[in-house]
Design a protein around this motif. Structure first.
Motif, PDB file in Angstrom:
ATOM      1  N   SER A   1      34.856  78.102 -30.246  1.00  0.00           N
ATOM      2  CA  SER A   1      35.111  79.430 -31.001  1.00  0.00           C
ATOM      3  C   SER A   1      36.075  80.248 -31.215  1.00  0.00           C
ATOM      4  O   SER A   1      36.358  81.076 -31.352  1.00  0.00           O
TER       5      SER A   1
ATOM      6  N   SER B   1      37.890  74.444 -31.607  1.00  0.00           N
ATOM      7  CA  SER B   1      37.246  74.885 -32.663  1.00  0.00           C
ATOM      8  C   SER B   1      37.336  75.637 -33.510  1.00  0.00           C
ATOM      9  O   SER B   1      37.736  76.936 -32.367  1.00  0.00           O
ATOM     10  N   THR B   2      37.257  76.165 -34.770  1.00  0.00           N
ATOM     11  CA  THR B   2      37.657  77.193 -35.348  1.00  0.00           C
ATOM     12  C   THR B   2      36.719  77.787 -36.173  1.00  0.00           C
ATOM     13  O   THR B   2      37.255  78.422 -37.065  1.00  0.00           O
TER      14      THR B   2
ATOM     15  N   CYS C   1      35.276  73.332 -37.714  1.00  0.00           N
ATOM     16  CA  CYS C   1      33.555  73.806 -37.497  1.00  0.00           C
ATOM     17  C   CYS C   1      33.364  75.131 -37.848  1.00  0.00           C
ATOM     18  O   CYS C   1      33.754  75.968 -38.862  1.00  0.00           O
TER      19      CYS C   1
ATOM     20  N   SER D   1      30.153  78.135 -37.610  1.00  0.00           N
ATOM     21  CA  SER D   1      29.315  79.052 -36.772  1.00  0.00           C
ATOM     22  C   SER D   1      28.083  79.183 -37.471  1.00  0.00           C
ATOM     23  O   SER D   1      27.748  80.401 -37.312  1.00  0.00           O
TER      24      SER D   1
END
Length: 347
Positions: free
Chosen positions: A130, A152-153, A180, A182
């Protein structure tokens, strides 16, 4: 972008979702433990093992802050990354072990030097963390290899994801955008399963990189059309490391693999409800109900609603015709529980 549906490889004739087991830093710098993860993951039936390749001098400075201070032996975050490093020969050994166990070898590079190391070793595709989604120089190096990218975002909104996709468009490589969040662990209200379909429609292919520590989000993502799911894995919830709360155990990973393959089989075999299969038609007489007389009645009795009941088996007048029986006369005497046929009745 591409709408290509095969991601990294096709797991099986009815399968469409690649299952990636993320070791990340769970090996805690131990090469032996890293190899133990490969063996344990291979036994679950997962498709790929993913590590992270950190080269401390290339990605960090001694002043990098801790996300969470967890290490009792590393004074700084930089020291921790240094301890996580493997040599090129050790990385080659990990890849060879993955190949021996018929697992795809993946590792996320966190610097251009890490990319060069992994490119020399060979990876099945590139998993972009990310925090690297805006790192255009690194992304373009990956894209030039022609290998698939899994993005991943977790730290980017749509506008930033759109920009990254625009950067990659000229390379014409398979790219998959992964929902995604976090957060470690990620609570259910923040998982964002709605973005599986959104990303597929917007970018052509989608997946889930999950940090919940549960198998449920990935099961749901597979049914929603995710072409890849990634979960962190731990050998035990008692292991040391910052990602353990956000990881599934090896036993849970095996359940996840079984569940996804089961659901794929179900989804790839639609049931046509316009016709009943023979196996079900044969059961109808046993389970369906017929119109019966609920007390002894004499011939000529005009049947009323309270003379009638619906009981198994379903070999007489079907229960759904009960109201049509009301008002008819019995042609002959009938005992209690007699299953009526139309031959028993007259107007």
């Amino acid at each position: 972008m591409t709408s290509e549906t095969t991601w990294l490889h096709q797991p099986g004739p009815a399968a469409s979702c690649t299952i990636i087991a993320e070791v990340a830093q769970a090996h805690d710098g131990s090469l032996g433990t890293a190899h133990a993860f490969i063996d344990a993951i291979a036994e679950t039936g997962a498709d790929a093992v993913k590590f992270q390749t950190h080269i401390a001098d290339a990605e960090s400075t001694p002043g990098e802050p801790w996300r969470a201070r967890f290490s009792l032996q590393d004074e700084t975050r930089y020291d921790y990354w240094k301890r996580m490093e493997f040599t090129p020969a050790q990385w080659r050994g990990l890849k060879a072990h993955c190949e021996d166990r018929e697992l795809l070898f993946l590792s996320t590079p966190f610097s251009e030097q890490a990319f060069e190391l992994l490119e020399s070793i060979g990876v099945a595709g590139w998993k972009v963390a990310s925090g690297e989604l805006t790192n255009r120089p690194l992304l373009e190096k990956m894209a030039r290899t022609g290998r698939p990218l899994l993005l991943s975002t977790g730290m980017s909104a749509l506008a930033e994801i759109d920009r990254t996709i625009a950067w990659l468009e000229p390379f014409k490589i398979p790219s998959l955008v992964m929902q995604c969040t976090s957060a470690y662990p990620c609570p259910p209200e923040s998982i964002g399963l709605n973005n599986i379909s959104l990303f597929r429609e917007r970018y052509g292919a989608s997946g889930l990189s999950d940090h919940s520590g549960k198998i449920f989000p990935s099961l749901a993502a597979a049914t929603l059309g995710a072409q890849a799911v990634e979960v962190h894995v731990t050998l035990s919830r008692r292991m040391f490391g910052p990602d353990v709360p956000a990881s599934v155990t090896v036993e849970e990973l095996e359940q996840l693999v079984t569940g996804i393959r089961y659901l794929e089989t179900a989804l790839n075999h639609p049931v046509d409800k316009t016709h009943l299969p023979e196996s079900v038609a044969e059961l109808r007489p046993i389970f369906m109900k017929s119109v019966v007389i609920n007390r002894p009645l004499s011939a000529g009795t005009r049947l009323e609603r309270d003379h009638l009941a619906a009981k198994k088996p379903g070999t007489g007048i079907p229960a759904h015709d009960l109201e049509q029986v009301v008002g008819k006369r019995l042609r002959r005497d009938a005992a209690a529980d007699h299953l009526l046929t139309w031959a028993d009745l007259e107007d």
